[in-house]
Motif scaffolding. Structure first.
Motif, PDB file in Angstrom:
ATOM      1  N   ALA A  94      52.909  19.599  19.937  1.00  0.00           N
ATOM      2  CA  ALA A  94      53.681  18.367  20.198  1.00  0.00           C
ATOM      3  C   ALA A  94      52.845  16.990  19.331  1.00  0.00           C
ATOM      4  O   ALA A  94      51.736  16.955  19.647  1.00  0.00           O
ATOM      5  N   ALA A  95      53.769  16.536  18.655  1.00  0.00           N
ATOM      6  CA  ALA A  95      53.125  15.426  17.985  1.00  0.00           C
ATOM      7  C   ALA A  95      53.315  14.042  18.902  1.00  0.00           C
ATOM      8  O   ALA A  95      54.517  13.736  19.382  1.00  0.00           O
ATOM      9  N   THR A  96      52.237  13.392  19.290  1.00  0.00           N
ATOM     10  CA  THR A  96      52.282  12.285  20.257  1.00  0.00           C
ATOM     11  C   THR A  96      51.643  11.261  19.336  1.00  0.00           C
ATOM     12  O   THR A  96      51.128  11.107  18.447  1.00  0.00           O
ATOM     13  N   PRO A  97      51.795   9.953  20.246  1.00  0.00           N
ATOM     14  CA  PRO A  97      51.313   8.686  19.636  1.00  0.00           C
ATOM     15  C   PRO A  97      49.837   8.641  19.463  1.00  0.00           C
ATOM     16  O   PRO A  97      49.472   8.180  18.585  1.00  0.00           O
ATOM     17  N   ARG A  98      49.044   9.691  20.181  1.00  0.00           N
ATOM     18  CA  ARG A  98      47.607   9.687  20.103  1.00  0.00           C
ATOM     19  C   ARG A  98      47.173  10.996  19.515  1.00  0.00           C
ATOM     20  O   ARG A  98      46.042  11.281  19.395  1.00  0.00           O
ATOM     21  N   GLY A  99      48.147  11.727  18.700  1.00  0.00           N
ATOM     22  CA  GLY A  99      47.711  12.792  17.999  1.00  0.00           C
ATOM     23  C   GLY A  99      48.624  14.051  18.353  1.00  0.00           C
ATOM     24  O   GLY A  99      49.239  14.308  19.303  1.00  0.00           O
ATOM     25  N   LEU A 100      48.027  15.108  17.758  1.00  0.00           N
ATOM     26  CA  LEU A 100      48.642  16.506  18.054  1.00  0.00           C
ATOM     27  C   LEU A 100      48.067  17.117  19.333  1.00  0.00           C
ATOM     28  O   LEU A 100      46.953  17.181  19.427  1.00  0.00           O
ATOM     29  N   ILE A 101      48.813  17.628  20.128  1.00  0.00           N
ATOM     30  CA  ILE A 101      48.473  18.351  21.167  1.00  0.00           C
ATOM     31  C   ILE A 101      49.351  19.548  21.395  1.00  0.00           C
ATOM     32  O   ILE A 101      50.360  19.721  20.961  1.00  0.00           O
ATOM     33  N   VAL A 102      48.695  20.594  22.325  1.00  0.00           N
ATOM     34  CA  VAL A 102      49.404  21.823  22.322  1.00  0.00           C
ATOM     35  C   VAL A 102      49.402  22.498  23.775  1.00  0.00           C
ATOM     36  O   VAL A 102      48.613  23.302  24.171  1.00  0.00           O
ATOM     37  N   PRO A 103      50.430  21.702  24.609  1.00  0.00           N
ATOM     38  CA  PRO A 103      50.557  22.119  26.133  1.00  0.00           C
ATOM     39  C   PRO A 103      51.321  23.543  25.875  1.00  0.00           C
ATOM     40  O   PRO A 103      51.787  23.923  25.103  1.00  0.00           O
ATOM     41  N   ASN A 104      51.011  24.054  27.199  1.00  0.00           N
ATOM     42  CA  ASN A 104      51.689  25.488  27.077  1.00  0.00           C
ATOM     43  C   ASN A 104      52.297  25.630  28.456  1.00  0.00           C
ATOM     44  O   ASN A 104      52.219  25.217  29.561  1.00  0.00           O
ATOM     45  N   ILE A 105      53.695  26.320  28.313  1.00  0.00           N
ATOM     46  CA  ILE A 105      54.246  26.718  29.445  1.00  0.00           C
ATOM     47  C   ILE A 105      53.986  28.219  30.080  1.00  0.00           C
ATOM     48  O   ILE A 105      53.992  29.206  29.718  1.00  0.00           O
ATOM     49  N   LYS A 106      53.242  27.897  31.199  1.00  0.00           N
ATOM     50  CA  LYS A 106      52.815  28.972  32.165  1.00  0.00           C
ATOM     51  C   LYS A 106      53.870  30.199  32.418  1.00  0.00           C
ATOM     52  O   LYS A 106      54.848  29.947  32.856  1.00  0.00           O
ATOM     53  N   GLU A 107      53.241  31.420  32.417  1.00  0.00           N
ATOM     54  CA  GLU A 107      54.030  32.566  32.608  1.00  0.00           C
ATOM     55  C   GLU A 107      55.573  32.502  32.020  1.00  0.00           C
ATOM     56  O   GLU A 107      56.525  32.681  32.782  1.00  0.00           O
ATOM     57  N   ALA A 108      55.633  32.202  30.681  1.00  0.00           N
ATOM     58  CA  ALA A 108      56.977  31.831  30.126  1.00  0.00           C
ATOM     59  C   ALA A 108      57.772  33.343  30.390  1.00  0.00           C
ATOM     60  O   ALA A 108      58.977  33.428  30.122  1.00  0.00           O
ATOM     61  N   GLN A 109      56.900  34.351  30.290  1.00  0.00           N
ATOM     62  CA  GLN A 109      57.785  35.571  30.059  1.00  0.00           C
ATOM     63  C   GLN A 109      58.731  36.053  31.254  1.00  0.00           C
ATOM     64  O   GLN A 109      59.546  36.845  31.190  1.00  0.00           O
ATOM     65  N   GLY A 110      58.497  35.359  32.450  1.00  0.00           N
ATOM     66  CA  GLY A 110      59.345  35.561  33.326  1.00  0.00           C
ATOM     67  C   GLY A 110      60.443  34.857  33.833  1.00  0.00           C
ATOM     68  O   GLY A 110      61.328  34.749  34.980  1.00  0.00           O
ATOM     69  N   MET A 111      60.672  33.746  32.728  1.00  0.00           N
ATOM     70  CA  MET A 111      61.631  32.646  32.830  1.00  0.00           C
ATOM     71  C   MET A 111      62.878  33.047  32.361  1.00  0.00           C
ATOM     72  O   MET A 111      63.100  33.722  31.389  1.00  0.00           O
ATOM     73  N   THR A 112      64.045  32.573  33.154  1.00  0.00           N
ATOM     74  CA  THR A 112      65.479  32.664  32.391  1.00  0.00           C
ATOM     75  C   THR A 112      65.441  31.768  31.342  1.00  0.00           C
ATOM     76  O   THR A 112      64.855  30.897  31.139  1.00  0.00           O
ATOM     77  N   LEU A 113      66.638  31.656  30.715  1.00  0.00           N
ATOM     78  CA  LEU A 113      66.906  30.798  29.631  1.00  0.00           C
ATOM     79  C   LEU A 113      67.028  29.362  30.114  1.00  0.00           C
ATOM     80  O   LEU A 113      66.501  28.441  29.533  1.00  0.00           O
ATOM     81  N   LEU A 114      67.528  29.316  31.185  1.00  0.00           N
ATOM     82  CA  LEU A 114      67.837  27.944  31.964  1.00  0.00           C
ATOM     83  C   LEU A 114      66.476  27.385  32.455  1.00  0.00           C
ATOM     84  O   LEU A 114      66.275  26.213  31.991  1.00  0.00           O
ATOM     85  N   GLU A 115      65.603  28.256  33.043  1.00  0.00           N
ATOM     86  CA  GLU A 115      64.284  27.739  33.308  1.00  0.00           C
ATOM     87  C   GLU A 115      63.712  27.627  32.314  1.00  0.00           C
ATOM     88  O   GLU A 115      62.453  26.568  32.265  1.00  0.00           O
ATOM     89  N   LEU A 116      63.495  28.273  30.979  1.00  0.00           N
ATOM     90  CA  LEU A 116      62.848  28.123  29.824  1.00  0.00           C
ATOM     91  C   LEU A 116      63.147  26.804  29.206  1.00  0.00           C
ATOM     92  O   LEU A 116      62.286  25.983  28.831  1.00  0.00           O
ATOM     93  N   ALA A 117      64.411  26.287  29.254  1.00  0.00           N
ATOM     94  CA  ALA A 117      64.969  25.241  28.689  1.00  0.00           C
ATOM     95  C   ALA A 117      64.490  23.977  29.661  1.00  0.00           C
ATOM     96  O   ALA A 117      64.310  22.887  29.018  1.00  0.00           O
ATOM     97  N   LYS A 118      64.507  23.905  31.016  1.00  0.00           N
ATOM     98  CA  LYS A 118      63.992  22.840  31.601  1.00  0.00           C
ATOM     99  C   LYS A 118      62.455  22.715  31.352  1.00  0.00           C
ATOM    100  O   LYS A 118      62.063  21.436  31.393  1.00  0.00           O
ATOM    101  N   SER A 119      61.786  23.778  31.578  1.00  0.00           N
ATOM    102  CA  SER A 119      60.131  23.476  30.980  1.00  0.00           C
ATOM    103  C   SER A 119      60.164  22.895  29.841  1.00  0.00           C
ATOM    104  O   SER A 119      58.982  22.210  29.775  1.00  0.00           O
ATOM    105  N   LEU A 120      60.752  23.401  28.700  1.00  0.00           N
ATOM    106  CA  LEU A 120      60.437  22.724  27.499  1.00  0.00           C
ATOM    107  C   LEU A 120      60.860  21.317  27.452  1.00  0.00           C
ATOM    108  O   LEU A 120      60.107  20.349  26.756  1.00  0.00           O
ATOM    109  N   GLU A 121      62.016  20.936  28.244  1.00  0.00           N
ATOM    110  CA  GLU A 121      62.370  19.465  28.214  1.00  0.00           C
ATOM    111  C   GLU A 121      61.268  18.462  29.019  1.00  0.00           C
ATOM    112  O   GLU A 121      61.023  17.580  28.608  1.00  0.00           O
TER     113      GLU A 121
END
Length: 468
Positions: A338-365
């Motif tokens: 993610a490009a932010t005003p303070r530089g590039l960071i790489v946050p991650n979505i924990k345990e993404a392998q168990g998420m539904t498509l809707l859950e993954l969409a909400k986590s991304l947002e």
């Protein structure tokens, strides 16, 4: 009376120091428990620190711009006696404040149509009211509010002369000016901070909020327009011949991480063109689905799901190298660059392998909004297993991404646009993108890398494969 010292806490795993970015209080001001006192920048993110004390701010022991170690005293609070009530820094929603105020003001004093947020906007009539609210189970809690409900009438300030808009923006500027209500800008503090970070002038934003307030979407839309406009202009050369920017905080961490990754892990990169037409159709159907109402849906969501699916078939790309062993992870903490005003960071979505498509969409947002606000906690940037970088949002077709340290795979999603494409022997317009990926060749051999990227491409070409 007693004086307490606030020590700089450990706000992240393994972080030993932080820079004081901005104080939110001054000596002598009242402070409440959990009121934001200071913004600090660690090597990973910008963090707001709340006060654990109630009382009056004594001394600010560290200056803005100074870097101090964890455990260093940074300010003092004097408690005891009758402390003055502190202004509420995070106002309640306008409708709640209006309903709450109705208990103590007459009908004539109730805010009219176009009421402003507490603490901001045009003045009302009467005197400032402060009162004590009682919450069930908590006793009395001192709360104060100011703003349009009770302030002395003051003459409206004379508008400062504004420079005429440039010819290229004159019609748009005139239309926007006509659409905006007269008077001060109404916006909550987080929205004002977002505008400041993005370089947006709130007076130039057309508000769409329910009470005429500026919303997050309004600011983001204006930021996009400002960026496009700036890109069309030739900027003036600055008077200074050069700028010198200290290398510290997030920027220093990025530099160290990328240098270490580039010179430690032998990178191998692959690229493939993909017909993403069915992905675009699928995204459109999801946007129109009642289940995804109000949730942002983009091709990045399908890309994220494709990587999780391909990892299950090629687990080696979800590994880490330690010199003594290769650790293959059977879970996915999906990193999103993610490009932010303070530089590039790489946050991650924990345990993404168990998420539904809707859950993954909400986590991304949620991840995206938190990163834009600079509020990503350090814990969200630890423990990633594989990363996506979406360079397509910047109009780039492809690139050679550098691995996030500790990971052995990263995939770049390029821009998706219509191109001529051969389908069943005929040339047709199709939505086409280019996927680029880099791997640590100490762990991932060429055949595994190729199979993995081909699997990702197959989902982008036919999202229905996700149903298997």
């Amino acid at each position: 009376m007693s004086e307490s010292q606030f020590l700089l806490p450990d706000v992240g795993e393994g972080l030993t120091e932080a820079e004081i970015v901005a104080w939110k209080v001054a000596p002598g001001e009242p402070v409440a428990v959990n009121q934001v006192i200071v913004e600090i920048e660690t090597a990973k993110s910008l963090v707001e620190l709340p006060s654990p004390f109630e009382g009056t701010v004594g001394e600010l022991l560290v200056s803005e711009g100074q870097t101090v170690e964890v455990g260093t005293p940074i300010f003092t609070v004097t408690s005891g006696g009758e402390a003055p009530a502190a202004p509420v820094r995070e106002p309640e929603p306008a409708e709640e404040v209006a309903a709450d105020a109705a208990a103590t003001v007459s009908h004539e004093e109730e805010p009219k149509a176009g009421a402003v947020l507490v603490g901001y906007g045009s003045a009302g009539h009467g005197t400032t009211r402060r009162r004590r609210l009682t919450h069930p189970g908590t006793g009395s809690l001192p709360v104060s509010f100011t703003g349009s409900i009770a302030q002395p009438t003051v003459p409206a300030p004379q508008a400062a002369p504004q420079p005429a808009p440039t010819p290229s923006r004159a019609p748009a500027a005139a239309a926007a000016s006509a659409a905006r209500p007269a008077g001060p800008v109404v916006a909550k503090p987080p929205i004002r901070k977002l505008a400041k970070d993005l370089g947006v002038d709130l007076t130039a934003v057309t508000p769409t909020g329910p009470i005429g307030d500026v919303t997050r979407d309004d600011v983001l839309r204006e930021a996009t327009q400002v960026t496009v406009f700036r890109n069309l202009q030739t900027p003036e050369w600055p008077d200074d011949r050069e700028d010198r920017i200290p290398v510290k905080g997030v920027r220093k961490a990025i530099a160290n991480a990328m240098t270490s990754s580039a010179f430690t892990a032998p990178h191998v990169s692959l690229f493939v063109d993909v017909d993403a037409t069915r992905t675009m159709e699928f995204v459109k159907r999801l946007k129109n689905s009642a289940d995804f109402g109000g949730v942002k849906v983009s091709p990045l969501l399908i890309m994220a799901k494709a990587i999780i699916w391909a990892v299950r078939r090629n687990p080696t790309v979800n590994s880490s190298w330690t010199d003594e062993e290769i650790i293959v992870r059977h879970y996915v903490n999906l990193g999103i660059a993610a490009a932010t005003p303070r530089g590039l960071i790489v946050p991650n979505i924990k345990e993404a392998q168990g998420m539904t498509l809707l859950e993954l969409a909400k986590s991304l947002e949620q991840l995206t909004l938190t990163a834009r606000d600079g509020k990503t906690p350090p814990a969200d940037m630890n423990g990633g297993t594989i990363t996506i970088t979406n360079i397509g949002v910047f109009g780039m077709d492809t690139g050679t991404p550098i691995l996030n340290p500790g990971e052995v795979g990263i995939v770049a999603l390029g821009t998706i646009k219509q191109k001529p494409w051969v389908v069943d022997g005929e040339v047709r317009p199709r939505y086409v993108t280019t996927l680029g990926a880099s791997f640590d060749h100490r762990v991932v051999d060429g055949d595994v890398a190729s199979r993995f990227l081909a699997d990702v491409a197959s989902i982008i070409e036919e999202p229905a494969l996700l149903l298997d």
